[in-house]
Design an enzyme around this catalytic site. Structure first.
Site, short mmCIF file in Angstrom:
data_model
loop_
_atom_site.label_atom_id
_atom_site.label_comp_id
_atom_site.label_asym_id
_atom_site.label_seq_id
_atom_site.Cartn_x
_atom_site.Cartn_y
_atom_site.Cartn_z
N GLU A 72 1.06 -1.30 0.48
CA GLU A 72 0.02 0.19 -0.13
C GLU A 72 0.91 1.50 0.21
O GLU A 72 0.82 2.01 -0.36
CB GLU A 72 -0.82 -0.18 1.04
CG GLU A 72 -1.45 -0.95 0.81
CD GLU A 72 -1.44 -2.11 2.18
OE1 GLU A 72 -0.39 -2.92 1.74
OE2 GLU A 72 -1.57 -3.05 2.87
N SER A 188 25.59 -46.35 -16.58
CA SER A 188 25.00 -45.85 -18.16
C SER A 188 23.97 -45.80 -17.82
O SER A 188 22.80 -44.98 -19.19
CB SER A 188 25.13 -47.33 -18.13
OG SER A 188 23.83 -48.16 -17.72
N ARG A 206 12.58 -23.99 -7.08
CA ARG A 206 13.20 -23.11 -6.29
C ARG A 206 13.91 -22.17 -6.07
O ARG A 206 13.58 -21.14 -5.57
CB ARG A 206 14.55 -24.44 -7.41
CG ARG A 206 14.99 -25.58 -7.30
CD ARG A 206 16.18 -25.79 -8.10
NE ARG A 206 16.54 -27.30 -7.76
CZ ARG A 206 17.44 -27.42 -8.52
NH1 ARG A 206 17.99 -26.92 -9.53
NH2 ARG A 206 17.71 -29.01 -8.12
N THR A 218 22.00 -37.94 -1.77
CA THR A 218 21.88 -37.73 -2.58
C THR A 218 22.68 -36.50 -2.85
O THR A 218 23.57 -36.68 -4.02
CB THR A 218 20.29 -36.48 -2.55
OG1 THR A 218 19.29 -37.37 -1.96
CG2 THR A 218 20.14 -36.30 -3.59
N GLU A 318 13.60 -32.50 -2.51
CA GLU A 318 13.70 -32.88 -3.66
C GLU A 318 14.19 -34.12 -3.48
O GLU A 318 15.27 -34.80 -4.18
CB GLU A 318 14.81 -31.86 -4.56
CG GLU A 318 13.62 -30.80 -4.57
CD GLU A 318 14.79 -30.01 -5.47
OE1 GLU A 318 15.54 -30.57 -7.09
OE2 GLU A 318 14.43 -29.03 -6.43
N THR A 325 10.13 -40.76 2.52
CA THR A 325 9.81 -41.33 3.54
C THR A 325 9.27 -40.96 5.07
O THR A 325 8.41 -41.20 5.94
CB THR A 325 10.92 -42.73 3.29
OG1 THR A 325 11.32 -43.30 2.01
CG2 THR A 325 9.55 -44.25 4.40
C1 AOF Z 1 0.22 -4.99 4.75
N1 AOF Z 1 0.69 -5.43 3.22
O1 AOF Z 1 2.30 -5.25 1.56
C2 AOF Z 1 2.05 -6.24 2.97
C3 AOF Z 1 1.53 -7.30 4.91
O2 AOF Z 1 7.59 -7.02 9.35
P1 AOF Z 1 6.53 -6.02 9.15
O3 AOF Z 1 6.63 -4.60 9.19
O4 AOF Z 1 7.14 -6.24 7.45
O5 AOF Z 1 5.18 -6.51 8.89
C4 AOF Z 1 5.11 -8.33 8.38
C5 AOF Z 1 3.32 -9.02 8.02
O6 AOF Z 1 2.68 -7.15 8.11
C6 AOF Z 1 3.51 -9.96 7.53
O7 AOF Z 1 3.16 -11.19 8.82
C7 AOF Z 1 1.59 -9.40 6.97
O8 AOF Z 1 0.55 -9.54 8.45
C8 AOF Z 1 0.94 -8.10 7.40
N2 AOF Z 1 1.89 -7.79 5.86
N3 AOF Z 1 0.23 -6.57 5.22
O9 AOF Z 1 -0.26 -4.31 4.50
C9 AOF Z 1 1.68 -5.65 2.81
N4 AOF Z 1 3.56 -7.45 3.05
ZN ZN Z 2 0.93 -3.10 6.09
#
Ligand code: AOF
Ligand code: ZN
Length: 385
Positions: A72, A188, A206, A218, A318, A325
């Protein structure tokens, strides 16, 4: 008269479909933006945001990197104009907490945005519904649940580890028609069982996961690079499950020039029996984690929660057979992809060993979510039932 031929019905129906699909179009735009953060925002969710007026996007942004500005903020910093009649679309409920950045709800209110459309609520207990109710209390018109299923799928790693404090686990298996992951006669054998298109898909995965996990067998037998070479993307961390500390430290994964995290998980018993090896691995920058054990086996729950504490929110498993298992026995698989090459191998190593012995009724079950033809292979995709 057939009700569907009534003009009013058609008009109302079209209006309903149109307004929903408009919301969906902009929400898909948020998903597209959010995905640009793949691999870089973890363990945070991928979030995209657009500001719209009269069907036109005025500004857009996404969460780019862990610890950086939220979607935002990125979106609104590029738009300084008047917000009259605007709608802000975002795929996750805006936050209310003071985290690494200030609360997004405050910014939305300061900028006077009258409408907010959200795909899904945040499960983070610091936010969980509070963002929506603060916006509504302040008089913002909030719509929740547009493309919710897709939004939860997009951030399935985040939703799992926020709930459980354990990383999301995806097991990837490449096998023959008769269920073998390697032939008995190796000399082979070609290096890969599956087609180049399947390999490309593995590299795409990945780049999405925080870490790739393999067993010591592995590393010793295949000496894989476990990086992203066939597509663009960042390399995941490597986790090696080595209860008896069998790796030598000279394998490709430990090469000094590789700039990524390598985590070796072993038992306290093996670590004390091989102190010098542990020291030399640590000097190379390998993080060696020691765990209590039973029969030289590490308890997966303990290991996964330690990995989560190191900010590993998702793991792509992987191989090889013993690791597959162990994860199946512990019922620690959230998602599984099996690439089936159209070959019969005869004697060889099966994907799972006889170690798993469930009564059929108690078997660790999955839902088949997709079947796709990839090159000459068949990819079957499963999620936890
Ligand atoms: C939002 N907009 O783009 C994201 C959100 O560690 P911080 O301060 O970056 O907060 C991370 C938390 O904020 C994350 O666990 C989730 O709850 C929220 N992420 N919220 O409004 C965003 N990335
Ligand atoms: Zn936020």
């Amino acid at each position: 008269m057939d009700v569907s031929s009534c003009p009013l019905f058609l008009l109302l129906d079209r209006r309903r479909v149109t307004s929903n699909s408009v919301h969906e179009i902009f929400m898909r735009e948020c998903f597209k933006l959010a995905r640009r953060g793949t691999g870089f925002v973890s363990p945070n969710p991928m979030v995209g945001c657009v500001l719209v007026r009269g069907g036109k996007i005025l500004a857009s942004g996404y969460h780019r990197r862990f610890g950086n500005a939220h979607a935002e903020v990125e979106c609104l910093r590029t738009y300084r104009g008047n917000t009259h009649g605007t709608t802000l679309y975002v795929n996750l409920e805006p936050c209310v907490h003071q985290g690494k950045t200030p609360p997004c709800v405050d910014l939305i209110l300061q900028r006077g945005i009258p409408n907010v459309v959200i795909a899904t609520r945040d499960v983070n207990p610091l936010v969980a519904g509070k963002g929506i109710s603060r916006l509504r209390t302040a008089g913002v018109d909030v719509k929740v649940g547009v493309l919710e299923r897709e939004a939860r799928e997009l951030n399935r790693f985040f939703f799992k580890h926020m709930r459980t404090r354990m990383p999301y686990v995806h097991v990837k298996i490449a096998q023959t028609l008769d269920g073998k992951i390697a032939p008995a006669r190796k000399r082979s054998a070609p290096r890969y069982l599956t087609s180049p298109d399947s390999l490309k898909l593995v590299h795409i995965s990945r780049a999405e996961y925080d870490a790739v996990l393999v067993g010591a067998g592995t590393i010793i037998e295949d000496d894989p690079q476990l990086n992203v070479r066939l597509v663009k993307g960042r390399d995941p961390a490597v986790i090696i499950l080595d209860g008896r500390l069998r790796v030598s430290g000279k394998e490709k994964t430990f090469a000094a020039k590789i700039q990524r995290q390598v985590i070796l998980c072993t038992t306290a018993k093996a670590a004390s029996a091989h102190r010098r090896k542990v020291e030399s691995l640590r000097q190379k920058g390998v993080r060696v984690l020691e765990f209590a054990s039973r029969n030289s086996r590490i308890d997966l729950t303990t290991m996964l929660s330690s990995l989560y504490d190191l900010r590993i929110g998702s793991v792509l498993v992987e191989g090889g057979r013993d690791v597959f298992t162990q994860f199946a026995e512990a019922r620690m698989i959230d998602e599984m992809s099996i690439f089936v090459a159209p070959k019969v191998c005869g004697s060889g190593t099966p994907a799972f060993s006889d170690g798993v012995s469930f009564e059929l009724g108690e078997a660790f079950g999955f839902k088949t979510t997709a079947v796709q033809k990839i090159g000459d292979d068949t990819l079957i995709h499963f999620s936890k039932a």
